[in-house]
Design an enzyme around this catalytic site. Structure first.
Site, PDB file in Angstrom:
ATOM      1  CB  SER A 365      34.694  93.286 -88.312  1.00  0.00           C
ATOM      2  OG  SER A 365      33.661  92.456 -88.835  1.00  0.00           O
ATOM      3  CE  LYS A 366      36.833  92.809 -81.222  1.00  0.00           C
ATOM      4  NZ  LYS A 366      36.407  93.278 -79.881  1.00  0.00           N
ATOM      5  NE  ARG A 367      30.435  91.848 -90.246  1.00  0.00           N
ATOM      6  CZ  ARG A 367      30.286  91.473 -91.505  1.00  0.00           C
ATOM      7  NH1 ARG A 367      29.928  90.245 -91.779  1.00  0.00           N
ATOM      8  NH2 ARG A 367      30.470  92.330 -92.494  1.00  0.00           N
ATOM      9  CG  HIS A 368      34.926  88.779 -91.515  1.00  0.00           C
ATOM     10  ND1 HIS A 368      34.831  90.141 -91.363  1.00  0.00           N
ATOM     11  CD2 HIS A 368      34.150  88.451 -92.573  1.00  0.00           C
ATOM     12  CE1 HIS A 368      34.044  90.627 -92.308  1.00  0.00           C
ATOM     13  NE2 HIS A 368      33.620  89.619 -93.056  1.00  0.00           N
ATOM     14  N   GLY A 369      35.843  86.125 -87.563  1.00  0.00           N
ATOM     15  CA  GLY A 369      36.708  85.207 -86.826  1.00  0.00           C
ATOM     16  C   GLY A 369      37.874  85.961 -86.214  1.00  0.00           C
TER      17      GLY A 369
END
Length: 867
Positions: A365-369
């Site tokens: 997801s976005k929290r992984h970059g």
């Protein structure tokens, strides 16, 4: 047939007939089960025949396994390849839709005469890497099998779908090079390719399902449905529609319709129905439909069709033969298969691919970059590297190969090699692959990318062909991302002298009479002796200038080039010095921003030397005391000698070593040690092995140990690899090592084997599993014959290897793991000099590797390579 089955069952249960008394119990049970299965098949066939959907032999079909192979997509079947049948759309029975009816209704359809695969994104955001991988797998499978790749926009979610998102996704697909045969902007027989333009088709087919008895209007309001949901939850029952209007009085239905009441169309889920698919990735998957869902909505009261109904209809009418998509769509398959069967269309082959996980093993997801293709494009990744990496997220061709061109992927790709296990997104490997593709590019193709990124980063305003061509050649081998080109050029144009000279890494050069050397460099440049950086003969003239400077300052090799690099470029690393200085000249002509001219650099160099004159003299004095008349302990003598010798030119070093050998022969002290190319120096209590130039001998930086293979198994993702657990004496226990020996050494010969292991290489992921070492082997030049390098019998796991002229190889603490770029070169430097001799013994530059029990040998390979 049914009567026959009844008779057999009765007789069997009574203990008479074909399975009378005394017959084996297992045979009796098997016959009973077979008869019961045939009975169910007969009943199902009879029911289907009444509805006109089955032939006379339909009752036999459940007795035969459904082929797992796609009708069009070949699979690698080693032992029992099956002939593939060509599918066709069911269009002749009463229950199915006749082609004539579709034509009369103005509905286009595509016959399944060719492999057809589709990518059907919802334009509600950017193209995620998971969606890009799905598109890629469909593209590759279609290209491999001579089929069509169709793009369909599923934009029925009016509230979230936007034209901006659709354009972004289309642009990303074009950037990846996934050109479609049919879809938006590419007309074809399945048009239109946006679901928002197919509303009339869905309405007609929903009404046809009602007419055929497979669907019905439902007048339940939202309030009534919510009350039903709450009641089911309170009762602890599954939340599903209870079928209030499933068998409603037709008169009441008509009355409500005439009154203008709103209604939905719901699909009538068959009682006792089991949906089964033979998934290309996951195998056979079955659902008990009644236990899974209730009568589901096809058309909302607003007339907007529901996702699963649209997908089923579109797949059928567009002639899609194989549906490759993410595993999160697996449960959608139930509704889609029910709709397809009710309409009489052939069910396509399905392949549900695994999820892509982040490094914390949660869904990416976005929290992984960065997760969208556009983000990776903006960061400087190449489309060739992206499709290469995305293909490897869940697929491999059975080898340990990592770098593929587009053509190689098409040639190698096979859905049968897609794994159901989740794939881990590794940004480090993606960046490495990008570097591999970037460095293999034709410079003429890379140059426009460099020009674009330089303009974007404000390095140059306009395009200067000479400047761009030069920096392209300079940075290509140094870049991992396209954007790295701008960072390298900015560093080259700038001059970070002061910060570099005050760093710890510059200490050895500052103490080596740096003030004098820097003054001579500045004097030569300012005196007009330095060649014009933008001149046609600059490269040749620069070498002449450097040679003259070396003679004037009595310096060669590292003593000349390292301080010269610092003085001219303000850095200790980077592209070749001459290329950096030429960049200044061409950059000045091109109007490059941040360009520090050579004249200004020399002024800053002289200023720094003058301001630090006292400190420099102290450093020189401290260094000279190591070789002067100061009192040294016995432990410090070797180190002091090496510091002094390292400052000499190679010819002078050879003279000193020759003199040392003469002194040793004239004045022996105890047992004389064998003469060799290395000596041991002590400095601060740390023992290092140095070569004749005073540099650390590279082989002494390797952690080479005896190991014992505790277990060995095939790598789950690559047939050519073994995953081994090897005891090398670590207190934590055996470490995981992956080797490419599966095609050379039987697995039974690996388990329990005593081997030699390189233990301090940087850990590397190989097909998703991290490897913490490398097993040493011998091989011939063609690598057609490979053998383990075996330590002498009795050698214990964990024992470090020794070299005859160096002793036990014990790397320094800083080389515990060879992580940095310079450290990672150690193995590449050492490997070419590792050979087996005429007796099969392992050697390095002619000296034998040994343990306390004797030399290491290969079974039969002599005069061969080691690695």
């Amino acid at each position: 047939v049914a009567s026959f089955c009844d008779a057999v069952l009765c007789k069997s249960l009574e203990g008479t007939g074909m399975l009378g008394q005394g017959r084996p119990l297992c045979l009796m049970v098997a016959t009973v089960m077979a008869c019961m299965t045939m009975q169910r098949s007969v009943a199902s066939a009879a029911h289907a025949s009444l509805r006109g959907r089955a032939g006379a032999t339909a009752f036999m079909q459940p007795l035969f396994p459904t082929p797992r192979l796609s009708p069009f997509l070949s699979r690698s079947v080693r032992n029992n390849p099956r002939k593939l049948a060509m599918p066709s759309m069911t269009a002749t029975s009463q229950a199915g839709l006749e082609k004539d009816w579709l034509k009369e209704a103005g509905i286009s359809f595509v016959d399944k005469t060719d492999p057809r695969l589709r990518f059907a994104p919802s334009p509600t955001g950017s193209l995620h890497v998971g969606g890009a991988r799905t598109a890629l797998y469909n593209y590759l499978a279609a290209a491999k099998n001579g089929g069509k790749f169709v793009v369909r926009i599923e934009d029925t979610d009016v509230a979230r779908s936007t034209k901006e998102s659709e354009k972004s996704m289309i642009d990303d697909l074009k950037w990846l090079g996934l050109d479609w045969s049919e879809g938006p902007f590419v007309d074809g027989p399945g048009a239109p390719y946006r679901q928002s333009e197919r509303g009339d088709i869905y309405k007609q087919l929903a009404e046809k399902l009602v007419e055929m008895g497979h669907a019905y209007p439902c007048f339940c309001t939202e309030e009534e449905l919510e009350a039903k949901r709450k009641a089911a939850e309170e009762a602890g029952e599954a939340v599903a529609y209870d079928g209030t209007w499933r068998d409603a009085d037709p008169v009441e239905v008509k009355k409500r319709m005439d009154a203008g009441e709103t209604y939905t169309y719901r699909f009538k889920v068959p009682k006792g129905k089991v949906v089964a698919i033979d998934d290309l990735v996951r195998g056979v998957v079955r659902w008990d439909v009644e236990a899974t869902l209730g009568d589901f909505i096809l058309l909302r009261s607003t007339g907007v069709p529901v996702y699963n109904f649209c997908v089923a209809v579109d797949d059928a009418l567009m002639g899609i033969t194989t549906v490759v998509r993410a595993e999160e769509h697996l449960t959608n398959t139930i509704r889609q298969v029910l709709v397809l069967e009710a309409l009489g269309f052939q069910v396509p082959q399905y392949a549900h691919c695994s999820l892509i996980l982040g490094e914390d093993r949660s869904k990416l997801s976005k929290r992984h970059g960065a997760t969208s293709c556009n983000q990776f494009r903006e960061q400087g990744y190449l489309p060739e590297a992206m499709i290469n990496y995305l293909a490897l997220l869940g697929w491999n061709d059975g080898t340990d190969k990592d770098v593929y061109t587009r053509e190689e992927l098409i040639e190698s790709f096979d859905l049968s090699r897609v794994t159901p296990s989740p794939a881990m997104f590794d940004i480090t490997k993606l960046k490495w692959l990008n570097g591999q593709h970037l460095r293999s590019m034709d410079p003429a193709d890379f140059a426009p990318m460099v020009s674009e990124v330089l303009a974007k980063e404000g390095v140059v305003d306009g395009e200067d062909a000479d400047f761009v061509q030069h920096v392209t050649a300079m940075v290509q081998e140094k870049c991992e991302l396209v954007n790295d080109a701008a960072d390298i050029v900015k560093t080259v144009l700038g001059y970070q002298l002061e910060g570099v000279l005050e760093s710890k890494e510059a200490e050895p050069f500052l103490s080596d009479d740096f003030a004098y050397f820097a003054t001579e460099v500045a004097k030569s440049v300012e005196g007009g002796k330095f060649p014009a950086p933008d001149g046609p003969e600059y490269q040749k003239e620069f070498k002449t200038w450097v040679n003259a400077l070396g003679k004037a300052t009595d310096r060669k090799g590292k003593r000349l080039f390292m301080p010269l690099r610092i003085a001219l470029t303000g850095n200790q690393a980077g592209p070749a010095v001459e290329d950096q200085i030429r960049t200044l000249g061409l950059g000045a002509k091109a109007g490059a921003k941040g360009c520090v001219p050579l004249e200004e650099r020399m002024q800053r160099l002289k200023t720094w030397v003058k301001e630090h004159e006292g400190d420099l003299k102290k450093k020189e004095k401290a260094a000279s005391s190591m070789t002067g008349g100061g009192q040294l302990s016995d432990a410090e003598v070797g180190g002091a000698c090496m510091v002094a010798v390292s400052k000499l030119a190679p010819a002078q070093q050879r003279q000193v070593l020759a003199l040392a050998l003469q002194l040793a022969e004239a004045h022996p002290h105890g047992e004389s040690a064998p003469a060799g190319p290395t000596v041991v120096a002590s400095k601060g209590g740390e023992t290092r092995t140095l070569d004749r130039s005073g540099n650390v001998e590279p082989v002494s930086r390797l952690d080479l140990r005896v190991g014992k293979v505790v277990s060995c198994e095939k790598h789950p993702e690559a047939d050519a690899l073994y995953v081994e657990q090897i005891d090398v004496g670590d207190p934590e226990g055996p470490r995981t090592v992956i080797s490419g020996l599966a095609n050379h050494i039987p697995i039974e010969d690996m388990v329990g084997a005593t081997v030699a292991v390189v233990c301090n290489l940087k850990p590397a992921k190989m097909r998703g599993i991290e490897s913490f070492g490398m097993v040493l082997c011998g091989s011939n030049d063609e690598h057609s014959k490979v053998e383990l390098l075996v330590p002498a019998e009795g050698s214990e796991p964990g024992e470090r290897l020794a070299l005859e002229n160096m002793g036990v190889l014990q790397p320094a603490e800083e080389d515990k793991v060879l992580k940095s770029k310079s450290q990672q070169k150690v193995w590449k430097i050492v490997a070419p000099d590792m050979k087996t001799d005429g007796d099969g013994c392992a050697t390095y530059r002619g000296s034998k590797f040994t343990t306390s029990k004797g030399p290491l040998t290969c079974k039969s390979l002599t005069n061969s390579n080691l690695g």
